[in-house]
Design a protein around this motif. Structure first.
Motif, PDB file in Angstrom:
ATOM      1  N   SER A 194     -43.078  22.063 -40.109  1.00  0.00           N
ATOM      2  CA  SER A 194     -43.590  22.968 -41.141  1.00  0.00           C
ATOM      3  C   SER A 194     -44.115  22.256 -42.383  1.00  0.00           C
ATOM      4  CB  SER A 194     -42.496  23.960 -41.559  1.00  0.00           C
ATOM      5  OG  SER A 194     -41.351  23.264 -42.008  1.00  0.00           O
ATOM      6  N   ASP A 195     -43.757  20.971 -42.592  1.00  0.00           N
ATOM      7  CA  ASP A 195     -44.195  20.240 -43.789  1.00  0.00           C
ATOM      8  C   ASP A 195     -44.657  18.840 -43.402  1.00  0.00           C
ATOM      9  OD1 ASP A 195     -43.426  22.116 -45.981  1.00  0.00           O
ATOM     10  OD2 ASP A 195     -41.445  21.852 -45.071  1.00  0.00           O
TER      11      ASP A 195
ATOM     12  N   ASN B  66     -44.838   7.459 -37.810  1.00  0.00           N
ATOM     13  CA  ASN B  66     -44.613   7.033 -39.195  1.00  0.00           C
ATOM     14  C   ASN B  66     -44.962   8.145 -40.174  1.00  0.00           C
ATOM     15  OD1 ASN B  66     -45.676   4.415 -37.574  1.00  0.00           O
ATOM     16  ND2 ASN B  66     -44.084   3.849 -39.047  1.00  0.00           N
ATOM     17  N   VAL B  67     -45.947   8.952 -39.801  1.00  0.00           N
ATOM     18  CA  VAL B  67     -46.349  10.103 -40.617  1.00  0.00           C
ATOM     19  C   VAL B  67     -46.478  11.311 -39.697  1.00  0.00           C
ATOM     20  CG1 VAL B  67     -48.176  11.116 -42.052  1.00  0.00           C
ATOM     21  CG2 VAL B  67     -47.558   8.722 -42.340  1.00  0.00           C
ATOM     22  N   ILE B  68     -45.974  12.462 -40.150  1.00  0.00           N
ATOM     23  CA  ILE B  68     -46.079  13.709 -39.382  1.00  0.00           C
ATOM     24  C   ILE B  68     -46.941  14.691 -40.163  1.00  0.00           C
ATOM     25  CG2 ILE B  68     -44.813  15.713 -38.493  1.00  0.00           C
ATOM     26  CD1 ILE B  68     -42.403  13.863 -38.078  1.00  0.00           C
ATOM     27  N   LEU B  69     -47.959  15.232 -39.492  1.00  0.00           N
ATOM     28  CA  LEU B  69     -48.831  16.232 -40.100  1.00  0.00           C
ATOM     29  C   LEU B  69     -48.679  17.533 -39.308  1.00  0.00           C
ATOM     30  CD1 LEU B  69     -52.017  14.007 -40.550  1.00  0.00           C
ATOM     31  CD2 LEU B  69     -50.200  14.415 -42.209  1.00  0.00           C
ATOM     32  N   PRO B  70     -48.146  18.611 -39.925  1.00  0.00           N
ATOM     33  CA  PRO B  70     -47.884  19.844 -39.166  1.00  0.00           C
ATOM     34  C   PRO B  70     -49.171  20.622 -38.872  1.00  0.00           C
ATOM     35  CG  PRO B  70     -47.324  20.172 -41.462  1.00  0.00           C
ATOM     36  CD  PRO B  70     -47.738  18.729 -41.343  1.00  0.00           C
TER      37      PRO B  70
ATOM     38  N   PRO C 217     -55.988  34.320 -33.578  1.00  0.00           N
ATOM     39  CA  PRO C 217     -54.691  34.226 -34.273  1.00  0.00           C
ATOM     40  C   PRO C 217     -53.932  35.545 -34.232  1.00  0.00           C
ATOM     41  CG  PRO C 217     -56.538  33.965 -35.820  1.00  0.00           C
ATOM     42  CD  PRO C 217     -57.120  34.033 -34.467  1.00  0.00           C
ATOM     43  N   ALA C 218     -52.667  35.485 -33.812  1.00  0.00           N
ATOM     44  CA  ALA C 218     -51.826  36.676 -33.706  1.00  0.00           C
ATOM     45  C   ALA C 218     -50.785  36.731 -34.815  1.00  0.00           C
ATOM     46  CB  ALA C 218     -51.125  36.703 -32.346  1.00  0.00           C
ATOM     47  N   VAL C 219     -50.323  35.561 -35.254  1.00  0.00           N
ATOM     48  CA  VAL C 219     -49.290  35.488 -36.304  1.00  0.00           C
ATOM     49  C   VAL C 219     -49.708  34.425 -37.317  1.00  0.00           C
ATOM     50  CG1 VAL C 219     -47.354  36.285 -34.892  1.00  0.00           C
ATOM     51  CG2 VAL C 219     -47.959  33.864 -34.865  1.00  0.00           C
ATOM     52  N   PRO C 220     -49.164  34.460 -38.529  1.00  0.00           N
ATOM     53  CA  PRO C 220     -49.497  33.423 -39.518  1.00  0.00           C
ATOM     54  C   PRO C 220     -48.889  32.072 -39.142  1.00  0.00           C
ATOM     55  CG  PRO C 220     -47.833  34.917 -40.391  1.00  0.00           C
ATOM     56  CD  PRO C 220     -48.289  35.500 -39.093  1.00  0.00           C
ATOM     57  N   THR C 221     -49.436  31.019 -39.712  1.00  0.00           N
ATOM     58  CA  THR C 221     -48.932  29.673 -39.424  1.00  0.00           C
ATOM     59  C   THR C 221     -47.542  29.491 -40.031  1.00  0.00           C
ATOM     60  OG1 THR C 221     -50.080  28.873 -41.388  1.00  0.00           O
ATOM     61  CG2 THR C 221     -51.201  28.594 -39.285  1.00  0.00           C
ATOM     62  N   VAL C 222     -46.839  28.494 -39.531  1.00  0.00           N
ATOM     63  CA  VAL C 222     -45.470  28.219 -39.984  1.00  0.00           C
ATOM     64  C   VAL C 222     -45.510  27.250 -41.158  1.00  0.00           C
ATOM     65  CG1 VAL C 222     -43.270  27.196 -39.318  1.00  0.00           C
ATOM     66  CG2 VAL C 222     -44.507  28.644 -37.707  1.00  0.00           C
ATOM     67  N   GLY C 223     -44.834  27.624 -42.245  1.00  0.00           N
ATOM     68  CA  GLY C 223     -44.711  26.714 -43.386  1.00  0.00           C
ATOM     69  C   GLY C 223     -46.061  26.295 -43.943  1.00  0.00           C
TER      70      GLY C 223
END
Length: 746
Positions: free
Chosen positions: A346-347, A616-620, A643-649
């Motif tokens: 989510s972040d 090393n880096v995570i991009l959601p 799109p059916a639902v909003p994105t997470v975080g």
């Protein structure tokens, strides 16, 4: 002696006492409409419509269209005075639907054999002594059908009373409530009261596994589930046991329903006897918002409807598409939705010096990646797209890596040197629906039952309908139709290519032979020799000709066809081992052990799956239910997710993340919107912007140069080890984990 008989005997003396009481007491009496008490008399008294009256045309039920293969086969019947033309062989029920009259039914289903055992579809036919079951009666020339007469109404009312006789009053706690055929039809065609005063019977619930919940007391013995299991799913798991009031649906011995299509019995069950176990008591259907989109768990692209409530996906059900999945979906498609809310990223996060991840802002995360990418040589940059990637994100990733001076960008499942110059060499050229025209199948290194369940259902349907022959080359596998196992490896393929195998005669004599090659063979070192042998078999046995192309390649992943169209192909086998900067865009099945220890790894994706531990880096990023994206299925049919639902975080769409990174890295990509990305795709692969269209391959094997390689003797290996866990979403799903534990037990 039964409790019901004792109760009725106890009631009788009381009723005699009531008769002797004064008449001012209120009594519950059964009252019906006068015309239903004597329907024959009412029918006679009804005025006949004028003979020359022209009735306005009606629209067929559900917008159905009738196709006449031979105009001479058309017959005319009259439905409630309307003349309609239908092909020979149509039933009375189908003729009524063409005339715009919706006949009630429980046991009849257009894709299953006719059972005729619910009797709800009774209609009156002129000169017939009694009402007839319209689902089982063939329409005859000049037949006069009446669907709205008092006789037909009385018959349906009686049938409905019998059906409700043993049906429990579970509607307030039944998951089928609101979308139940029995509810709807009892309101429309039933009486306002019943005369049954005995005890209702009850039936013990069956355990069909972790997916299908059973409340068998609600069952009305329509046998739809039995016919589906044997005719569509190809398993003999369900059957009818007992007779009379002791009749019930169940498994002959205590066992689970092991089909990969078992969830479809939930959709075809007209009552609440078979419902979704994971969805039990979660929501009512009127609380849900339906979004029509597509599935990305395999390369078939099944049409689905995602039902959501607020930000949560509550269930997934199939959508009708005759060319792809008809009205069925696999269990993996239907039940893996709970993985969309587990282990989500989510972040944006950066790995600290102590090895722990720390949540940061997008600006900081992109700045770190932008700095590192300029510290490595251009040929040490690698970009890998995952199996769930959409065409837009793969196009932007390819442009970004190319702008950084590297050609090392590919998609999972496409090995080194896969030939993507000619589209015929990786598409299902006969189309999925076209497989029904084949009369001989040769499966080479593929197990459609676990690789593409809906393609396997088509083959099973063809085998049942036309007794088509199926032969298979590969490791021992479990098929749900008659299949001849010819061998396990390239040696058998070589024998067929040289005309020395007994199966060559069946291929020669076939009218429409079909060869299906598994995409798992693309990862073999001798793939060129194997594919050349397959093409020589195709040319020798008339598999490819102007009116029929039976040379098919069955892809594994949703992103594979679009990746090959866009040119995401691995150029060097050593590219990953020598990389210093690796960009994984949802790529979780990459062998992370091959990545050098000193390489900088960026993971962009929606789940904390295998590859996250090396990042090393995570991009959601957003999942397929949260974004608009273009996918091409294994037959070259282009479709889009909605799109059916909003994105997470704080997650973002994949293409937007790479586009922002290009700006931070100083290599601005020339588009800012999804329309701009699609105009770029149009210049590379125009077929990907023609949504809901299938673009067939223009050329065939005749243009391919001769192959000089030789085949190894290594047998073919299974590609899919666990049907229920093939991608990041299914691996995060608790339901799929239960299926793996229970249904795959040996």
């Amino acid at each position: 002696m039964g409790v019901g008989i004792l109760a009725s005997r106890a009631i009788r003396p009381a009723s005699r006492l009531l008769r002797s009481q004064p008449s001012n007491l209120l009594l519950r009496t059964i009252v019906s409409k006068p015309e239903l008490q004597s329907p024959e008399a009412a029918a006679v008294s009804q005025p006949e419509p004028p003979k020359n009256q022209i009735l306005p045309p009606r629209n067929p039920v559900g917008g159905a269209r009738v196709h006449f293969t031979n105009p001479e086969d058309a017959i005319e019947v009259f439905v409630d005075g309307y003349a309609v033309k239908v092909p020979k062989g149509f039933t009375v029920l189908q003729a009524c639907e063409v005339a715009g009259v919706d006949i009630p039914r429980f046991c009849y289903h257009s894709r299953l054999s006719i059972a005729g055992n619910c009797r709800m579809c009774l209609v009156e036919v002129e000169k017939s002594p009694k009402p007839v079951a319209s689902c089982a009666m063939p329409a005859l020339p000049g037949m006069k059908i009446k669907t709205d007469t008092p006789i037909a109404k009385k018959a349906r009312e009686g049938v409905m009373e019998f059906l409700l006789m043993n049906h429990p009053l579970d509607c307030p706690i039944c998951d089928q409530g609101g979308e139940c055929d029995l509810q709807d039809q009892s309101m429309a065609f039933g009486s306002d009261r019943g005369r049954f005063t005995e005890m209702k019977r009850s039936v013990v619930d069956k355990n069909l596994g972790p997916l299908v919940k059973t409340v068998m007391t609600r069952c009305i013995q329509c046998t739809r589930c039995v016919r589906f299991a044997s005719e569509v799913a190809g398993v003999q798991d369900l059957g009818m046991l007992g007779r009379g009031s002791g009749e019930e649906i169940g498994t002959y011995v205590e066992k689970l329903m092991t089909s990969e299509l078992s969830g479809n019995v939930i959709d075809i069950c007209p009552v609440g006897a078979l419902t979704s176990k994971p969805f039990a008591f979660k929501a009512r259907n009127w609380e849900l918002k339906g979004t029509e989109t597509i599935d990305v768990s395999d390369a078939v692209g099944s049409n689905i409807r995602v039902d959501s409530r607020g930000p949560e996906v509550m269930r997934i059900i199939p959508r009708l598409n005759e060319d792809i999945n008809e009205e069925w979906i696999s269990d993996k498609t239907r039940f893996s939705y709970d993985g969309l809310k587990r282990q989500r990223l989510s972040d944006p996060m950066i790995r600290d010096s102590d090895g722990r991840f720390k949540a940061v802002s997008w600006r900081d995360a992109l700045a770190v990646v932008g700095d590192i990418i300029h510290q490595v040589k251009s040929d040490e940059i690698v970009g890998i797209a995952g199996q769930l990637s959409d065409a837009e994100s793969m196009m932007v990733l390819k442009d970004f890596v190319n702008r950084m001076g590297s050609d090392n960008v590919w998609c999972e499942g496409t090995a080194v040197g896969v030939d993507a110059d000619l589209r015929y060499s990786y598409l299902m050229n006969s189309s999925i629906s076209g497989l029904e025209n084949a009369d001989v199948f040769l499966l080479v290194g593929t197990q459609p039952r676990v690789e593409a369940a809906m393609v396997n259902a088509r083959i099973c349907k063809t085998v049942r309908a036309s007794n088509a022959k199926v032969a298979y080359i590969g490791p021992p596998a479990d098929f749900n139709y008659d299949c001849k196992h010819l061998g396990t490896g390239p040696d058998t393929l070589k024998e067929i290519a040289e005309g020395r195998h007994p199966f060559c005669a069946a291929l020669k004599n076939a009218k429409n032979p079909a060869i299906i090659v598994g995409a798992g063979l693309f990862n073999r070192t001798d793939k060129d020799a194997i594919l050349a042998a397959v093409e020589s078999i195709a040319q020798a046995n008339n598999v490819v000709r102007p009116d029929w192309n039976g040379l098919n390649y069955l892809l594994l992943y949703a992103a594979q066809a679009a990746a090959l169209d866009l040119g995401l192909i691995q150029q060097s086998a050593k590219a990953l081992e020598s990389a210093k900067f690796v960009y994984l865009m949802g790529a979780d099945d990459v062998d992370v052990d091959k990545i050098p220890k000193d390489a900088f790894v960026v993971y962009q994706g929606h789940h904390g799956d295998k590859a996250v531990y090396r990042a090393n880096v995570i991009l959601p990023a957003s999942a397929f239910t949260e974004k608009e994206g273009t996918y091409e299925n294994t037959e070259g049919f282009t479709q889009q997710t909605v799109p059916a639902v909003p994105t997470v975080g704080d997650a973002r769409d994949d293409w937007k993340i790479v586009r922002a990174l290009s700006e931070v890295s100083g290599v601005n990509l020339p588009y800012n919107s999804i329309e701009g990305v699609r105009s770029r795709i149009k210049s590379v692969a125009p077929n990907l912007v023609h949504t809901d269209e299938r673009e067939p391959a223009a050329f065939g094997p005749s243009l391919k140069p001769e192959c000089k390689e030789t085949m190894s003797t290594t047998p073919f290996k299974p590609v899919v080890e666990n049907f229920y866990m093939t991608n990041a979403i299914t691996r995060a799903s608790k339901i799929m984990a239960q299926c793996s534990a229970v249904l795959l037990k040996k």
